[in-house]
Design an enzyme around this catalytic site. Structure first.
Site, PDB file in Angstrom:
ATOM      1  N   LYS A   1       0.657  -1.178   0.014  1.00 40.33           N
ATOM      2  CA  LYS A   1      -0.110   0.110   0.141  1.00 40.33           C
ATOM      3  C   LYS A   1       0.888   1.380   0.018  1.00 40.33           C
ATOM      4  O   LYS A   1       0.188   2.429  -0.003  1.00 40.33           O
ATOM      5  CB  LYS A   1      -0.935   0.032   1.156  1.00 40.33           C
ATOM      6  CG  LYS A   1      -2.022  -0.876   1.096  1.00 40.33           C
ATOM      7  CD  LYS A   1      -2.944  -0.792   2.363  1.00 40.33           C
ATOM      8  CE  LYS A   1      -4.185  -1.545   2.198  1.00 40.33           C
ATOM      9  NZ  LYS A   1      -5.290  -1.243   3.630  1.00 40.33           N
ATOM     10  N   HIS A   2       2.126   1.349   0.080  1.00 39.39           N
ATOM     11  CA  HIS A   2       3.030   2.515   0.227  1.00 39.39           C
ATOM     12  C   HIS A   2       3.918   2.464  -0.611  1.00 39.39           C
ATOM     13  O   HIS A   2       4.747   1.420  -0.916  1.00 39.39           O
ATOM     14  CB  HIS A   2       3.557   2.545   1.879  1.00 39.39           C
ATOM     15  CG  HIS A   2       2.223   2.419   2.816  1.00 39.39           C
ATOM     16  ND1 HIS A   2       2.060   1.091   3.455  1.00 39.39           N
ATOM     17  CD2 HIS A   2       1.372   3.213   3.335  1.00 39.39           C
ATOM     18  CE1 HIS A   2       1.200   1.424   4.412  1.00 39.39           C
ATOM     19  NE2 HIS A   2       0.732   2.554   4.100  1.00 39.39           N
ATOM     20  N   LEU A   3       4.685   3.585  -1.109  1.00 38.77           N
ATOM     21  CA  LEU A   3       5.388   3.797  -1.768  1.00 38.77           C
ATOM     22  C   LEU A   3       6.926   3.636  -1.422  1.00 38.77           C
ATOM     23  O   LEU A   3       7.077   3.878  -0.046  1.00 38.77           O
ATOM     24  CB  LEU A   3       5.608   5.355  -2.674  1.00 38.77           C
ATOM     25  CG  LEU A   3       4.124   5.819  -3.176  1.00 38.77           C
ATOM     26  CD1 LEU A   3       4.484   7.093  -3.826  1.00 38.77           C
ATOM     27  CD2 LEU A   3       3.702   4.648  -4.339  1.00 38.77           C
TER      28      LEU A   3
END
Ligand SMILES: *[C@@H]1O[C@H](CO)[C@@H](O)[C@H](O)[C@H]1NC(C)=O
Length: 389
Positions: free
Chosen positions: A302-304
């Site tokens: 879900k995160h970069l």
């Protein structure tokens, strides 16, 4: 009589030469912006406080990435140090505070997290840490509501168009109320990163079973939200005197990087660097982290990655109105608070003070800007819909 524009120009020169910028940053949002708040409220292990989170920096800090996050880059572009999480009792809050926390939502009651409203209450409780002047000149940065729509899509697999719109309207109304609270405390400069195409997150694709395509409903909800959010900001800038904003089209940035990863220096925008499953969508741990996070857009499901966050930070700070408008963050920071002139006039005068900037940024009439962004959204709904089918 003097030309009103040269009068404004003189005022601006005066402004720039006599007023130093407060350089204060307040951050609101969810895990994308969380700089360590979650670990202070969670009774369970917070993954972001342990490796492999932070591996690129050599230290896990509670940030949901291998390294720095977007607010870190923006603070550094503003010339200030990293903005500490508000829940860290002993920190230097002189340049602002970060209220963002993993799992935050706009609506509902997220467990061991804070809604946007609770974040704003925290701000209000602490606001005397900053002078009224600092609060007015500060940037208020937001990334919020992705979990509202992910939860909604999970619980409502087949909503009607009316139901979708009604839910988006509730989220936007709640955001509006919080913006008005912050405006009431003196806030004037609001910067939004709009929502990613949520159906393209590796975690969401993997849960859906078909990892080749982005999942339609979450991306569609994000699209509806983004359109309505921009309308809200335009409306508030007309309604509330001195309300200024910056609206960054994160949706398109992610969509471009998922589809054309290599163009943007990534090996893949499909799979995450860390995790298990067909696209590494879940359960990131030290035993399943990739060797080169910089080759990935997503660090976990879900995160970069830090590299993704760096690109986003640059786009918010300095890119042109097709990506961030009507002002990029650098322009928003420089816009004077106390001059009643149209934004377009101010931007024109500003550009005259920064000759080098003119080369890379076209001057924009705000009305034209607004209508073009509207058209762009309509176009994107078509584009996104055909892409997602
Ligand atoms: C998933 O993560 C592993 C590291 O555990 C990495 O080597 C692999 O390339 C990733 N999968 C994809 C499809 O990129």
């Amino acid at each position: 009589m003097a030309n009103p524009k040269s009068h404004l120009f003189a005022l601006l020169l005066l402004h720039f030469s006599t007023v130093s910028l407060a350089q204060t940053l307040f951050v609101f949002g969810d895990g994308l912006y969380d700089a360590g708040n979650k670990q202070f409220v969670s009774s369970n292990r917070v993954d972001a406080s342990f490796p492999p989170y932070g591996i690129t920096l050599g230290e896990a800090t509670g940030r949901w990435s291998d390294g720095r996050i977007v607010p870190d880059y923006l603070a550094s572009f503003m010339g200030i140090s990293q903005i500490p999480p508000i829940l860290r009792a002993t920190a230097d809050f002189s340049h602002g505070a970060n209220f963002a926390i993993a799992d935050a939502t706009v609506l509902g009651a997220p467990p061991e997290s804070m809604t946007l409203s609770q974040q704003v209450i925290k701000f209000s409780e602490n606001k005397n840490k900053w002078t009224a002047k600092a609060r007015s000149e500060a940037i208020y940065l937001f990334y919020i509501a992705s979990d509202d729509y992910l939860n909604y899509a999970k619980n409502n697999p087949n909503p009607s168009d009316d139901q979708k719109q009604a839910f988006v309207d509730r989220v936007i109304a709640a955001i509006e109320a919080e913006l008005k609270v912050l405006y009431g405390s003196g806030g004037r400069k609001f910067a939004f990163q709009n929502l990613a195409p949520l159906g393209c997150l590796p975690a969401v694709k993997q849960a859906n079973g078909n990892v080749q395509e982005c999942v339609r409903l979450p991306s569609e909800m994000a699209e509806l939200h983004n359109k309505k959010l921009l309308q809200l900001l335009v409306e508030l800038s007309r309604q509330l005197s001195g309300f200024q904003y910056s609206f960054y089209d994160f949706f398109s940035s992610i969509q471009n990087r998922v589809i054309k990863s290599k163009t943007y220096t990534f090996e893949t925008g499909m799979a995450a660097c860390c995790g298990t499953g067909s696209v590494n969508g879940t359960s990131c741990s030290t035993s399943n982290v990739c060797a080169k996070p910089e080759d990935y857009l997503f660090f976990d499901g879900k995160h970069l990655t830090q590299e993704g966050n760096l690109q986003v930070g640059h786009l918010i700070w300095g890119s042109d109105p097709e990506v961030v408008g009507p002002n990029n963050l650098r322009e928003l920071l420089f816009l004077p608070l106390d001059i009643t002139a149209t934004l377009a006039n101010i931007q024109e005068a500003m550009a005259a003070t920064m000759p080098r900037q003119i080369k890379i940024e076209s001057l924009y009439d705000i009305k034209k800007m607004e209508s073009e962004m509207e058209n762009q959204w309509l176009y994107q709904v078509d584009k996104a819909t055909s892409f997602l089918i």
